[in-house]
Design an enzyme around this catalytic site. Structure first.
Site, PDB file in Angstrom:
ATOM      1  CG  PHE A   1      -3.756  10.778   3.444  1.00  7.82           C
ATOM      2  CD1 PHE A   1      -3.215   9.630   4.006  1.00  7.82           C
ATOM      3  CD2 PHE A   1      -3.036  11.952   3.530  1.00  7.82           C
ATOM      4  CE1 PHE A   1      -1.974   9.658   4.635  1.00  7.82           C
ATOM      5  CE2 PHE A   1      -1.796  11.988   4.155  1.00  7.82           C
ATOM      6  CZ  PHE A   1      -1.264  10.838   4.714  1.00  7.82           C
TER       7      PHE A   1
ATOM      8  CG  ASP B   1      -4.105  10.121  -3.339  1.00  6.40           C
ATOM      9  OD1 ASP B   1      -3.214   9.291  -3.620  1.00  6.40           O
ATOM     10  OD2 ASP B   1      -3.935  11.057  -2.541  1.00  6.40           O
TER      11      ASP B   1
ATOM     12  CE1 TYR C   1       5.282   8.852   1.198  1.00  8.57           C
ATOM     13  CE2 TYR C   1       5.783  10.588  -0.381  1.00  8.57           C
ATOM     14  CZ  TYR C   1       5.022  10.110   0.660  1.00  8.57           C
ATOM     15  OH  TYR C   1       3.999  10.873   1.165  1.00  8.57           O
ATOM     16  CE  LYS C   2       2.108   7.128   1.337  1.00  7.80           C
ATOM     17  NZ  LYS C   2       0.822   7.833   1.271  1.00  7.80           N
TER      18      LYS C   2
ATOM     19  NE  ARG D   1      -0.910   2.155   7.778  1.00 10.43           N
ATOM     20  CZ  ARG D   1      -0.680   3.226   7.015  1.00 10.43           C
ATOM     21  NH1 ARG D   1      -1.652   3.712   6.258  1.00 10.43           N
ATOM     22  NH2 ARG D   1       0.488   3.827   7.035  1.00 10.43           N
TER      23      ARG D   1
HETATM   24  C1  LIG Z   1       0.791   9.158   1.710  1.00 10.15           C
HETATM   25  C2  LIG Z   1      -0.373   9.895   1.168  1.00 10.15           C
HETATM   26  C3  LIG Z   1      -0.300  11.266   0.886  1.00 10.15           C
HETATM   27  C4  LIG Z   1       0.925  12.048   1.220  1.00 10.15           C
HETATM   28  O1  LIG Z   1       1.019  13.190   0.454  1.00 10.15           O
HETATM   29  P1  LIG Z   1       2.377  14.050   0.471  1.00 10.15           P
HETATM   30  O2  LIG Z   1       2.038  15.271  -0.238  1.00 10.15           O
HETATM   31  O3  LIG Z   1       3.419  13.197  -0.182  1.00 10.15           O
HETATM   32  O4  LIG Z   1       2.751  14.269   1.890  1.00 10.15           O
HETATM   33  C5  LIG Z   1      -1.408  11.867   0.332  1.00 10.15           C
HETATM   34  N1  LIG Z   1      -2.543  11.183   0.077  1.00 10.15           N
HETATM   35  C6  LIG Z   1      -2.645   9.866   0.341  1.00 10.15           C
HETATM   36  C7  LIG Z   1      -3.905   9.138   0.049  1.00 10.15           C
HETATM   37  C8  LIG Z   1      -1.574   9.183   0.902  1.00 10.15           C
HETATM   38  O5  LIG Z   1      -1.680   7.883   1.191  1.00 10.15           O
END
Ligand SMILES: *Cc1c(COP(=O)(O)O)cnc(C)c1O
Length: 411
Positions: free
Chosen positions: A127, A196, A221-222, A370
């Site tokens: 990400f 992560d 939040y996911k 997706r």
């Molecule tokens: C959704 C997501 C994020 C988002 O990070 P925020 O700091 O909450 O914006 C980071 N890493 C991964 C792998 C994600 O899927």
């Protein structure tokens, strides 16, 4: 798979042991939600909980509520509810800040635990925020982030590698990394492993302690349904706590924040990773969202997630053949998380046309459509209906309209 009919899907819903959870969510009528991997749905008891927190605790309790309503203990309370979902002891998990900020803390802390080592390794499909943060954190300490192809990562481990940083489930393709095996490979070269779990927490069983992982972060939040921008979690193995130094030494990570001492003294364990005043409204929503998970068996969630995604693939192959959709996710369910991606040159417009039909998925640049599978509130019949809508959009070329091509800011 048995004959694919809508009736057979309804029959699967009837015997689904997770079906009872659907009514615990406030889902809009006429919507099939395939984006719970990006923003989980609203739990039915959250509005009431937030009303209490706002009207009674804030409105009437005012500042007294830090003690009387337990606001000051919320980060710890929420961490304890979350810990079993990632295979961790509550004492090794904190809830604080965003995933991005927690990554920053861990990359700096990890580099300091491996003095003399200058490499942080990650893979090119990670990400973007993970890569940006790790790059900038490494730079501050004279180290360097190296972004490699996934297949080159383990081969590249050496005595100069301080941290290997990976996202367990690839946000674009849904590819699932072997957490235990990669952690072990990093350890054999003396590197720290940072996972992560943003796209895996709440989607599949995770055993951080069993894998002896060093560090982890993730969004709430996911799949965990904590609400937009809910605070993230951060995990550090107990054996590293003594050496753990946060680069963001905020007062909430102090051993005695309310002594207001000018000198910093870190809290004894994982709580030293807390930073500023906790976001009480977001934490209250997350706290309520996590109550549901105490009744959920993640092995059942995983089994249904696999079944839903296999059904989706089978239906797309059956009903959308010839329209150019190409599966971009691993074909084997064991190699995927809880989402699927399909390549198509018109993915963005197709996604918009699907939303107009009430089917919400998302688009990831440059060409991925997706869809995420959240077994607590998705039915087999929803998968049938979603693919019917997709077939309809493709067959009618509904997507081929200016309104569906106009890019919004959030895709
Ligand atoms: C959704 C997501 C994020 C988002 O990070 P925020 O700091 O909450 O914006 C980071 N890493 C991964 C792998 C994600 O899927």
């Amino acid at each position: 798979m048995a004959a694919l009919t809508r009736e057979s899907c309804v029959a699967l819903d009837r015997i689904d042991s997770l079906a009872r959870f659907r009514e615990r969510f406030n889902l809009p009528a006429g919507v099939i939600y395939l984006d719970g991997n990006s923003l989980g749905a609203l739990g039915d008891d959250i509005p009431r909980r937030l009303a209490i927190t706002i009207e009674r605790e804030w409105g009437e309790g005012l500042i007294r509520s830090w003690n009387s309503a337990g606001w000051i203990d919320l980060p710890r309370k929420v961490a304890a509810k979350l810990a079993p979902l990632i295979g961790a002891s509550p004492l090794d998990v904190a809830v604080s800040d965003s995933t991005s900020v927690n990554l920053f803390k861990l990359v700096i802390a990890g580099l300091r635990m491996r003095p003399g080592r200058r490499r942080v390794l990650s893979d090119a499909s990670n990400f973007p925020t993970d890569l940006y943060i790790a790059g900038s954190a490494a730079k501050l300490l004279g180290a360097e982030l190296e972004i490699l192809a996934p297949e080159d990562l383990l081969r590249s481990l050496d005595a100069d590698t301080a941290i290997v940083m990976l996202t367990q489930v690839d946000f674009k393709t849904g590819a699932l990394h072997d957490l235990a095996r990669i952690t072990e490979a990093a350890h054999t070269r003396g590197a720290l492993m940072l996972w992560d779990l943003s796209h895996s927490a709440g989607a599949l069983p995770i055993d951080l302690a069993g894998a002896d992982a060093d560090f982890a972060v993730g969004c709430t939040y996911k799949y965990l349904n904590g609400g937009p921008g809910a605070p993230a979690f951060v995990y550090v193995a107990a054996r590293l706590h003594a050496a753990l130094e946060s680069p963001l030494a905020g007062w909430m990570g102090h051993a005695r924040p309310f002594d207001f001492e000018p000198a910093y003294a870190p809290a004894s364990g994982i709580d030293r990773l807390l930073c500023g005043t906790p976001p009480v409204l977001s934490l209250a929503a997350l706290d309520a969202a996590l109550d549901l998970w105490a009744q959920v068996d993640l092995a059942e969630v995983r089994a249904k997630s696999v079944a839903l995604s296999e059904l989706f693939i089978a239906l797309v192959e059956d009903r959308c053949a010839g329209f150019g959709l190409v599966l971009a996710s691993p074909r084997r369910a064991a190699e995927r998380g809880s989402q699927l991606s399909f390549r198509h040159a018109e993915s963005y417009a197709i996604k918009q046309a699907l939303i107009a039909r009430g089917v919400i998925g998302d688009f990831r640049a440059p060409d991925l459509l997706r869809v995420g599978f959240t077994p607590l509130y998705l039915r087999y019949a929803d998968i049938w209906d979603a693919v019917e809508a997709l077939a309809g959009v493709l067959f009618s070329r509904e997507w081929d309209a200016p309104a569906f091509r106009k890019r919004e800011i959030v895709t």
